[in-house]
Design a protein around this motif. Structure first.
Motif, PDB file in Angstrom:
ATOM      1  N   ALA A   1      -3.729   0.023  -3.427  1.00 44.65           N
ATOM      2  CA  ALA A   1      -3.311  -1.036  -2.813  1.00 44.65           C
ATOM      3  C   ALA A   1      -3.073  -1.867  -4.065  1.00 44.65           C
ATOM      4  O   ALA A   1      -3.776  -2.024  -4.874  1.00 44.65           O
TER       5      ALA A   1
ATOM      6  N   ALA B   1      -8.874  -1.158  -1.828  1.00 43.05           N
ATOM      7  CA  ALA B   1      -8.141  -0.156  -0.892  1.00 43.05           C
ATOM      8  C   ALA B   1      -8.944   0.595   0.204  1.00 43.05           C
ATOM      9  O   ALA B   1     -10.172   1.032  -0.373  1.00 43.05           O
TER      10      ALA B   1
ATOM     11  N   THR C   1       0.689  -1.157   0.039  1.00 43.92           N
ATOM     12  CA  THR C   1      -0.073  -0.045  -0.062  1.00 43.92           C
ATOM     13  C   THR C   1       0.763   1.375  -0.014  1.00 43.92           C
ATOM     14  O   THR C   1       1.962   1.111   0.451  1.00 43.92           O
TER      15      THR C   1
ATOM     16  N   VAL D   1      -6.292  -2.568   3.501  1.00 50.56           N
ATOM     17  CA  VAL D   1      -6.699  -3.359   2.718  1.00 50.56           C
ATOM     18  C   VAL D   1      -7.940  -4.039   3.096  1.00 50.56           C
ATOM     19  O   VAL D   1      -7.733  -4.551   4.488  1.00 50.56           O
TER      20      VAL D   1
END
Length: 110
Positions: A50, A64, A38, A105
């Motif tokens: 991400a 993300a 990330t 995430v």
């Protein structure tokens, strides 16, 4: 009400919910299956990204989760990864805020 009494009341309330046959709200699990990196976009600190790969034999999806400064937090589009696939999800913070503070995430088994 003191801090200790509030904590005791919260615990008692949770126990009452569970003993009544109700479940407490689920919490999100930490990303542990997909291999993800990330980061904040190199040229735009309002975009969080991400990038994930799926090393498993099962299909997973992820997105993300972007924590923004003074603007509301955002999430990226869901990306489905078949076994050994990789992909990217991104979210953009509002321009009136201070940019990306963190990127996480959210992953789920399909």
């Amino acid at each position: 009400m003191s801090k200790g009494m509030r904590i005791t009341a919260a615990v008692a309330g949770s126990v009452a919910l569970l003993s009544a046959g109700l479940t407490a709200p689920a919490t999100a699990a930490a990303a542990t299956v997909l291999h993800c990196d990330t980061f904040v976009h190199h040229n735009d600190n309002y975009v969080g990204i991400a990038m994930c790969s799926n090393p498993t034999g099962q299909t997973w999806r992820f997105r993300a989760v972007v924590t923004c400064g003074w603007a509301p937090d955002v999430v990226g589009e869901w990306v489905t990864l078949r076994p050994r696939d990789s992909g990217q999800s991104q979210g953009a913070c509002g321009r009136l805020g201070t940019g990306v503070g963190a990127v996480g995430v959210d992953e789920r088994l399909v």
